[in-house]
Scaffold this active site. Structure first.
Site, PDB file in Angstrom:
ATOM      1  N   GLY A  58       0.769  -1.249   0.000  1.00 50.33           N
ATOM      2  CA  GLY A  58       0.000   0.000   0.000  1.00 50.33           C
ATOM      3  C   GLY A  58       0.794   1.289   0.000  1.00 50.33           C
ATOM      4  O   GLY A  58       0.324   2.296  -0.513  1.00 50.33           O
ATOM      5  N   GLU A 113       3.869   4.122   6.078  1.00 48.28           N
ATOM      6  CA  GLU A 113       2.651   3.312   5.936  1.00 48.28           C
ATOM      7  C   GLU A 113       1.617   4.081   5.121  1.00 48.28           C
ATOM      8  O   GLU A 113       1.583   5.316   5.158  1.00 48.28           O
ATOM      9  CB  GLU A 113       2.042   3.046   7.323  1.00 48.28           C
ATOM     10  CG  GLU A 113       2.371   1.690   7.912  1.00 48.28           C
ATOM     11  CD  GLU A 113       1.534   0.548   7.336  1.00 48.28           C
ATOM     12  OE1 GLU A 113       1.051   0.663   6.192  1.00 48.28           O
ATOM     13  OE2 GLU A 113       1.381  -0.459   8.035  1.00 48.28           O
ATOM     14  N   ASP A 114       0.755   3.367   4.435  1.00 45.76           N
ATOM     15  CA  ASP A 114      -0.361   4.022   3.746  1.00 45.76           C
ATOM     16  C   ASP A 114      -1.434   4.420   4.745  1.00 45.76           C
ATOM     17  O   ASP A 114      -1.969   5.513   4.709  1.00 45.76           O
ATOM     18  CB  ASP A 114      -0.942   3.110   2.652  1.00 45.76           C
ATOM     19  CG  ASP A 114      -1.271   1.697   3.144  1.00 45.76           C
ATOM     20  OD1 ASP A 114      -0.939   1.349   4.307  1.00 45.76           O
ATOM     21  OD2 ASP A 114      -1.856   0.923   2.374  1.00 45.76           O
ATOM     22  N   ASP A 117      -4.920   1.569  10.789  1.00 47.27           N
ATOM     23  CA  ASP A 117      -6.326   1.262  11.034  1.00 47.27           C
ATOM     24  C   ASP A 117      -6.437   0.790  12.489  1.00 47.27           C
ATOM     25  O   ASP A 117      -6.523   1.610  13.398  1.00 47.27           O
ATOM     26  CB  ASP A 117      -6.729   0.197  10.004  1.00 47.27           C
ATOM     27  CG  ASP A 117      -8.172  -0.226  10.088  1.00 47.27           C
ATOM     28  OD1 ASP A 117      -8.980   0.492  10.679  1.00 47.27           O
ATOM     29  OD2 ASP A 117      -8.516  -1.289   9.541  1.00 47.27           O
ATOM     30  N   LYS A 145      -6.946   6.171  10.834  1.00 44.18           N
ATOM     31  CA  LYS A 145      -8.345   5.996  11.258  1.00 44.18           C
ATOM     32  C   LYS A 145      -8.347   5.960  12.783  1.00 44.18           C
ATOM     33  O   LYS A 145      -8.329   4.882  13.394  1.00 44.18           O
ATOM     34  CB  LYS A 145      -8.894   4.661  10.731  1.00 44.18           C
ATOM     35  CG  LYS A 145      -9.165   4.608   9.250  1.00 44.18           C
ATOM     36  CD  LYS A 145      -9.860   3.270   8.936  1.00 44.18           C
ATOM     37  CE  LYS A 145      -9.905   2.966   7.475  1.00 44.18           C
ATOM     38  NZ  LYS A 145     -10.272   1.558   7.219  1.00 44.18           N
ATOM     39  N   PHE A 166     -13.970   2.210   5.039  1.00 40.62           N
ATOM     40  CA  PHE A 166     -13.032   1.605   4.089  1.00 40.62           C
ATOM     41  C   PHE A 166     -12.732   2.558   2.937  1.00 40.62           C
ATOM     42  O   PHE A 166     -13.633   3.138   2.341  1.00 40.62           O
ATOM     43  CB  PHE A 166     -13.605   0.291   3.557  1.00 40.62           C
ATOM     44  CG  PHE A 166     -12.574  -0.550   2.878  1.00 40.62           C
ATOM     45  CD1 PHE A 166     -11.644  -1.265   3.613  1.00 40.62           C
ATOM     46  CD2 PHE A 166     -12.510  -0.601   1.492  1.00 40.62           C
ATOM     47  CE1 PHE A 166     -10.668  -2.026   2.985  1.00 40.62           C
ATOM     48  CE2 PHE A 166     -11.542  -1.368   0.855  1.00 40.62           C
ATOM     49  CZ  PHE A 166     -10.623  -2.077   1.602  1.00 40.62           C
ATOM     50  N   ASP A 173      -5.881  -0.593  -1.647  1.00 40.97           N
ATOM     51  CA  ASP A 173      -6.593  -1.498  -2.542  1.00 40.97           C
ATOM     52  C   ASP A 173      -7.893  -2.030  -1.954  1.00 40.97           C
ATOM     53  O   ASP A 173      -8.137  -1.965  -0.755  1.00 40.97           O
ATOM     54  CB  ASP A 173      -5.714  -2.718  -2.842  1.00 40.97           C
ATOM     55  CG  ASP A 173      -5.595  -3.646  -1.636  1.00 40.97           C
ATOM     56  OD1 ASP A 173      -5.208  -3.162  -0.557  1.00 40.97           O
ATOM     57  OD2 ASP A 173      -5.914  -4.843  -1.762  1.00 40.97           O
ATOM     58  N   ARG A 179      -5.479   0.549  -6.638  1.00 40.57           N
ATOM     59  CA  ARG A 179      -4.321   1.241  -6.061  1.00 40.57           C
ATOM     60  C   ARG A 179      -3.882   2.413  -6.937  1.00 40.57           C
ATOM     61  O   ARG A 179      -3.255   3.349  -6.466  1.00 40.57           O
ATOM     62  CB  ARG A 179      -3.126   0.285  -5.932  1.00 40.57           C
ATOM     63  CG  ARG A 179      -3.336  -0.855  -4.954  1.00 40.57           C
ATOM     64  CD  ARG A 179      -2.000  -1.561  -4.732  1.00 40.57           C
ATOM     65  NE  ARG A 179      -2.131  -2.868  -4.122  1.00 40.57           N
ATOM     66  CZ  ARG A 179      -2.244  -3.102  -2.813  1.00 40.57           C
ATOM     67  NH1 ARG A 179      -2.240  -2.092  -1.972  1.00 40.57           N
ATOM     68  NH2 ARG A 179      -2.343  -4.323  -2.351  1.00 40.57           N
TER      69      ARG A 179
HETATM   70  P1  IMP Z   1      -3.962  -2.283  10.741  1.00 39.44           P
HETATM   71  O1  IMP Z   1      -2.921  -3.339  11.013  1.00 39.44           O
HETATM   72  O2  IMP Z   1      -5.326  -2.716  11.201  1.00 39.44           O
HETATM   73  O3  IMP Z   1      -3.588  -0.921  11.287  1.00 39.44           O
HETATM   74  O4  IMP Z   1      -4.124  -2.175   9.179  1.00 39.44           O
HETATM   75  C1  IMP Z   1      -3.103  -1.728   8.387  1.00 39.44           C
HETATM   76  C2  IMP Z   1      -3.188  -2.258   6.980  1.00 39.44           C
HETATM   77  O5  IMP Z   1      -4.513  -2.660   6.623  1.00 39.44           O
HETATM   78  C3  IMP Z   1      -2.837  -1.157   6.025  1.00 39.44           C
HETATM   79  O6  IMP Z   1      -1.453  -1.123   5.755  1.00 39.44           O
HETATM   80  C4  IMP Z   1      -3.662  -1.490   4.799  1.00 39.44           C
HETATM   81  O7  IMP Z   1      -2.953  -2.371   3.962  1.00 39.44           O
HETATM   82  C5  IMP Z   1      -4.869  -2.214   5.338  1.00 39.44           C
HETATM   83  N1  IMP Z   1      -6.039  -1.310   5.454  1.00 39.44           N
HETATM   84  C6  IMP Z   1      -6.566  -0.784   6.589  1.00 39.44           C
HETATM   85  N2  IMP Z   1      -7.638  -0.005   6.339  1.00 39.44           N
HETATM   86  C7  IMP Z   1      -7.788  -0.022   4.988  1.00 39.44           C
HETATM   87  C8  IMP Z   1      -8.716   0.632   4.092  1.00 39.44           C
HETATM   88  O8  IMP Z   1      -9.627   1.384   4.477  1.00 39.44           O
HETATM   89  N3  IMP Z   1      -8.534   0.376   2.760  1.00 39.44           N
HETATM   90  C9  IMP Z   1      -7.553  -0.443   2.281  1.00 39.44           C
HETATM   91  N4  IMP Z   1      -6.662  -1.055   3.074  1.00 39.44           N
HETATM   92  C10 IMP Z   1      -6.776  -0.849   4.429  1.00 39.44           C
END
Ligand code: IMP
Length: 190
Positions: A58, A113-114, A117, A145, A166, A173, A179
């Site tokens: 991402g 990081e993109d 979450d 987020k 989302f 993606d 992407r």
């Molecule tokens: P986390 O580990 O829950 O913080 O999620 C991180 C990863 O989940 C990111 O690097 C993204 O690849 C993916 N991700 C989280 N939220 C989204 C979203 O809204 N759209 C697409 N990918 C997401």
């Protein structure tokens, strides 16, 4: 040829099956913020040789735009994690799919990081990186987020705080697609 977007320019949206994604952050808004972050990093890392580490897949677009806005000598590396698979919901597990090539011991490291979450991925990354004893460790994420955060993580640079919905585009993606969109779109849950 299949086109990504539907509708007229002013109200363009993206249909994925019967799910509708609407504009959240425009290309221009993203570029302006990335430029600001680049300026800030240029000041803060002056006189150092930082290494920017992108979390694949991402972050590839954000990292690419960010480093183009940093006026310093720097290095770039990537590693790859997996947690989402094909779905929109985190599996709650993180797996390392590609390891780092660079030796980051004693280096000034910025993880890119993109999106943060739940914070699970970044927590795993922070712990892993600390074990290599870098000179410093910071985290930059384009999107945050805040309401979804479940883990205690330290994030140093945030592009935008966004609602707990989302999103796709600008590297992010949905089942590996979308992407390449220049703007970021959010799932319309109405
Ligand atoms: P986390 O580990 O829950 O913080 O999620 C991180 C990863 O989940 C990111 O690097 C993204 O690849 C993916 N991700 C989280 N939220 C989204 C979203 O809204 N759209 C697409 N990918 C997401």
């Amino acid at each position: 040829m299949d086109e990504l977007k539907s509708g007229s320019h002013a109200e363009d949206y993206i249909l994925v099956g019967n799910e509708k994604f609407i504009p959240l952050l425009s290309d221009e808004k993203i570029q302006a913020r990335v430029k600001e972050l680049g300026g800030q990093l240029t000041k803060e890392y002056k006189g150092k040789l930082p290494i920017f580490i992108g979390v694949l897949n991402g972050s590839f677009i954000f990292l690419s735009d960010l480093v183009k806005n940093i006026n310093l000598k720097l290095e770039i590396d990537f590693f790859k994690l997996s947690s989402y698979g094909e779905s929109k919901i985190s599996s709650g597990k993180v797996k390392m799919l590609k390891e780092l090539n660079a030796d980051i011991n004693d280096r000034h490291v910025i993880i890119v990081e993109d999106i943060v979450d739940t914070g699970l991925s970044i927590k795993y990354i922070e712990e892993l990186m600390e074990s290599f004893k870098p000179a410093s460790l910071k985290v930059a994420t384009l999107l945050f987020k805040k309401e979804a955060l479940k883990y205690d993580v330290k994030i140093d640079y945030i592009g935008f705080e966004i609602p707990n919905k989302f999103v796709i585009g600008y590297g992010l993606d949905y089942a590996q697609r979308y992407r390449n969109l220049r703007s970021i779109y959010v799932l319309n849950e109405e």
